[in-house]
Design a protein around this motif. Sequence first.
Motif, PDB file in Angstrom:
ATOM      1  N   ALA A  54     -16.350  30.986  32.816  1.00  0.00           N
ATOM      2  CA  ALA A  54     -17.226  30.142  33.644  1.00  0.00           C
ATOM      3  C   ALA A  54     -17.079  30.478  35.130  1.00  0.00           C
ATOM      4  O   ALA A  54     -18.063  30.487  35.876  1.00  0.00           O
ATOM      5  N   GLU A  55     -15.854  30.757  35.564  1.00  0.00           N
ATOM      6  CA  GLU A  55     -15.646  31.118  36.977  1.00  0.00           C
ATOM      7  C   GLU A  55     -16.339  32.434  37.327  1.00  0.00           C
ATOM      8  O   GLU A  55     -16.923  32.572  38.408  1.00  0.00           O
ATOM      9  N   ARG A  56     -16.258  33.403  36.424  1.00  0.00           N
ATOM     10  CA  ARG A  56     -16.893  34.694  36.702  1.00  0.00           C
ATOM     11  C   ARG A  56     -18.407  34.546  36.778  1.00  0.00           C
ATOM     12  O   ARG A  56     -19.059  35.088  37.670  1.00  0.00           O
ATOM     13  N   ILE A  57     -18.950  33.787  35.863  1.00  0.00           N
ATOM     14  CA  ILE A  57     -20.410  33.600  35.837  1.00  0.00           C
ATOM     15  C   ILE A  57     -20.869  32.868  37.097  1.00  0.00           C
ATOM     16  O   ILE A  57     -21.843  33.276  37.751  1.00  0.00           O
ATOM     17  N   ALA A  58     -20.176  31.805  37.467  1.00  0.00           N
ATOM     18  CA  ALA A  58     -20.557  31.061  38.677  1.00  0.00           C
ATOM     19  C   ALA A  58     -20.503  31.976  39.900  1.00  0.00           C
ATOM     20  O   ALA A  58     -21.376  31.927  40.774  1.00  0.00           O
ATOM     21  N   ALA A  59     -19.469  32.821  39.938  1.00  0.00           N
ATOM     22  CA  ALA A  59     -19.289  33.679  41.123  1.00  0.00           C
ATOM     23  C   ALA A  59     -20.426  34.685  41.268  1.00  0.00           C
ATOM     24  O   ALA A  59     -20.911  34.936  42.368  1.00  0.00           O
ATOM     25  N   TRP A  60     -20.863  35.290  40.165  1.00  0.00           N
ATOM     26  CA  TRP A  60     -21.938  36.278  40.350  1.00  0.00           C
ATOM     27  C   TRP A  60     -23.304  35.624  40.491  1.00  0.00           C
ATOM     28  O   TRP A  60     -24.187  36.185  41.161  1.00  0.00           O
ATOM     29  N   GLU A  61     -23.477  34.454  39.917  1.00  0.00           N
ATOM     30  CA  GLU A  61     -24.721  33.718  40.204  1.00  0.00           C
ATOM     31  C   GLU A  61     -24.784  33.369  41.697  1.00  0.00           C
ATOM     32  O   GLU A  61     -25.830  33.523  42.341  1.00  0.00           O
ATOM     33  N   LEU A  73     -25.439  45.594  41.334  1.00  0.00           N
ATOM     34  CA  LEU A  73     -24.235  45.014  40.720  1.00  0.00           C
ATOM     35  C   LEU A  73     -23.925  45.638  39.365  1.00  0.00           C
ATOM     36  O   LEU A  73     -24.821  45.820  38.538  1.00  0.00           O
ATOM     37  N   LEU A  74     -22.660  45.952  39.163  1.00  0.00           N
ATOM     38  CA  LEU A  74     -22.178  46.355  37.842  1.00  0.00           C
ATOM     39  C   LEU A  74     -21.037  45.399  37.489  1.00  0.00           C
ATOM     40  O   LEU A  74     -19.873  45.663  37.775  1.00  0.00           O
ATOM     41  N   PRO A  75     -21.380  44.256  36.889  1.00  0.00           N
ATOM     42  CA  PRO A  75     -20.358  43.236  36.620  1.00  0.00           C
ATOM     43  C   PRO A  75     -19.459  43.632  35.450  1.00  0.00           C
ATOM     44  O   PRO A  75     -19.919  44.186  34.453  1.00  0.00           O
ATOM     45  N   GLY A  76     -18.191  43.304  35.584  1.00  0.00           N
ATOM     46  CA  GLY A  76     -17.253  43.462  34.481  1.00  0.00           C
ATOM     47  C   GLY A  76     -17.447  42.335  33.493  1.00  0.00           C
ATOM     48  O   GLY A  76     -17.426  41.163  33.872  1.00  0.00           O
ATOM     49  N   THR A  77     -17.647  42.684  32.242  1.00  0.00           N
ATOM     50  CA  THR A  77     -17.899  41.663  31.212  1.00  0.00           C
ATOM     51  C   THR A  77     -16.918  41.799  30.060  1.00  0.00           C
ATOM     52  O   THR A  77     -17.164  41.306  28.963  1.00  0.00           O
ATOM     53  N   GLY A  96     -29.795  39.692  36.580  1.00  0.00           N
ATOM     54  CA  GLY A  96     -30.550  40.893  36.941  1.00  0.00           C
ATOM     55  C   GLY A  96     -29.727  42.141  37.158  1.00  0.00           C
ATOM     56  O   GLY A  96     -30.223  43.132  37.701  1.00  0.00           O
ATOM     57  N   ALA A  97     -28.466  42.132  36.716  1.00  0.00           N
ATOM     58  CA  ALA A  97     -27.643  43.337  36.878  1.00  0.00           C
ATOM     59  C   ALA A  97     -28.193  44.464  36.004  1.00  0.00           C
ATOM     60  O   ALA A  97     -28.563  44.221  34.863  1.00  0.00           O
ATOM     61  N   ARG A 133     -27.389  47.513  29.234  1.00  0.00           N
ATOM     62  CA  ARG A 133     -26.905  48.876  29.497  1.00  0.00           C
ATOM     63  C   ARG A 133     -25.399  48.795  29.637  1.00  0.00           C
ATOM     64  O   ARG A 133     -24.885  48.204  30.579  1.00  0.00           O
ATOM     65  N   LEU A 134     -24.698  49.385  28.676  1.00  0.00           N
ATOM     66  CA  LEU A 134     -23.238  49.262  28.619  1.00  0.00           C
ATOM     67  C   LEU A 134     -22.548  50.474  29.238  1.00  0.00           C
ATOM     68  O   LEU A 134     -22.834  51.620  28.879  1.00  0.00           O
ATOM     69  N   PHE A 135     -21.616  50.176  30.132  1.00  0.00           N
ATOM     70  CA  PHE A 135     -20.713  51.198  30.662  1.00  0.00           C
ATOM     71  C   PHE A 135     -19.332  50.927  30.070  1.00  0.00           C
ATOM     72  O   PHE A 135     -18.821  49.812  30.173  1.00  0.00           O
ATOM     73  N   LEU A 136     -18.755  51.918  29.448  1.00  0.00           N
ATOM     74  CA  LEU A 136     -17.458  51.764  28.767  1.00  0.00           C
ATOM     75  C   LEU A 136     -16.338  51.939  29.783  1.00  0.00           C
ATOM     76  O   LEU A 136     -16.232  52.989  30.439  1.00  0.00           O
ATOM     77  N   TYR A 137     -15.505  50.937  29.886  1.00  0.00           N
ATOM     78  CA  TYR A 137     -14.473  50.895  30.931  1.00  0.00           C
ATOM     79  C   TYR A 137     -13.144  51.357  30.335  1.00  0.00           C
ATOM     80  O   TYR A 137     -12.470  50.615  29.628  1.00  0.00           O
TER      81      TYR A 137
END
Lengths: 291, 291
Positions: A54-61, A73-77, A96-97, A133-137
């Motif tokens: 929830a904190e991560r989602i609130a922060a990028w919103e 943005l390329l958010p870590g998920t 919209g990332a 679109r997935l980027f493998l970390y």
Amino acid sequence: MLQGVFAAVLTPMRADLSVDRAAYAAHCRRLLDEGAHGLGIFGTTGEANSLSVAERIAAWEDLVADGIPADVLLPGTGACALPDAVTLAKSALDVGAPGVLALPPFYYKGVSDDGLFRFFAELIERVGDDRLRLFLYHIPPMAQVGFTPELIGRLLEAYPGVVVGTKDSAGDPARIERLCREFPDLTVFAGSERFLLDTLHWGGDGCISATCNVTAPQSRRVFDLWRAGDPEAAAQQTALTEARTFLEGFPPIPALKAIMRARTGDDVWTNLRPPLDALDDERARAVVARL
Amino acid sequence: MLQGVFAAVLTPMRADLSVDRAAYAAHCRRLLDEGAHGLGIFGTTGEANSLSVAERIAAWEDLVADGIPADVLLPGTGACALPDAVTLAKSALDVGAPGVLALPPFYYKGVSDDGLFRFFAELIERVGDDRLRLFLYHIPPMAQVGFTPELIGRLLEAYPGVVVGTKDSAGDPARIERLCREFPDLTVFAGSERFLLDTLHWGGDGCISATCNVTAPQSRRVFDLWRAGDPEAAAQQTALTEARTFLEGFPPIPALKAIMRARTGDDVWTNLRPPLDALDDERARAVVARL
């Protein structure tokens, strides 16, 4: 298409360890102004796994609401739990990332490629969105669990156009070169600007790096010179590698926060979520003095 | 006071990977009927980190609603993110669990004892409930991050009556013996019934073990014989250690689920959340044939 210099963005935190919204947006804006093409938010450097979903989602919103363009943005998920990974990826698409950076599930060690394949197959199925679109970390020093080239190949074949890229933080340039050559359609980011010019020469796409929080202008210059075909790129890379080598003498997140504190004068940069510690005063002075 | 034989309970899952509520309560009831003193729910064996916080909370609320006594539960409340660890611990107290089993934050590697101390200090402060009883979950093969004896000593001194115990899954009997001798007030559970009798002799309190999902009666017998001062305890421990040794030849969670499937005939036991894989048919037959 994502390409260029991405900062793995630090997350500024108040004394109560909550994300400082204003300082976060200001830092992202500064990085873009300094030349970063994009922002890898909430990865290892962003202390993502020390924050709740929830904190991560609130922060990028908030970040997008505060005017940072979503398309950089390329958010870590990444998450150990499939439902968390699904929730985070859906939210990143909703803001919209253009892509998401996904860790493998990292609690169980010694897991099989089959099990990891099944994790990503379930993730893609459950997100169920053509925009994904997935980027493998790949960051074995932290996650321990990683992506073998064989697994990357299987995922690319099974999910073309969905699995599109990787960030490689194994610290092994031979592996980056191999990925660039073996998977020409894969977007390959080095996990350090130390390998930026090499990665571009090998057909890769750039870097996503913690130290780009403080080396964005110099990293961007390497990229621009390379793009212009200017042989000066090599000398600029050498200077950039020197700066990176100096920074590698310190624990990265505490050192980068200490530098940001010195640059901004804002105490918000002294706070880290446990288990990470701030640098002691002496080491903070040492890292700041040089830069 | 928690003592005795605890099963690190498997979590049965439907084909869609959700927790099977009825099978879960039935399995917990069977383990208690077979002699387990308590249930370590949602630890490594319970695939806890593959479930979201909300899923874990719902599952243990259901378990108590379904008649499993709360006072035998030791729920796993470990999480990398402090707010998640707080939410899980509060919920475990709310359902009436007498203690919680807490992993260290396990994403960042090479962290300091200071950073880990600060994590648990913040956790205790934020939970803010006199009923909290923390058991430190030391399992370096999975978490990589662990508790040094020095850190355990610091936490005991700073939070007496709150930090009360540990589960030690390092696989090193010398360490278990050291903890028993160095911290006589600490409740010490071995992470394997292989060390059950030794742990009791050293002044420890029992075991919390994955394989107790299938060896609860035999493990309980060792405990009862020891308590009665019956020298037969040693022979019973030897037989128990043999069973454990056989099981260690297989990946533990898949093998234990395969055995539960054979015992119950219920296909719910064939499902594991990725990245874990079920045993293939041949290995499932091999593990079941012996037992």
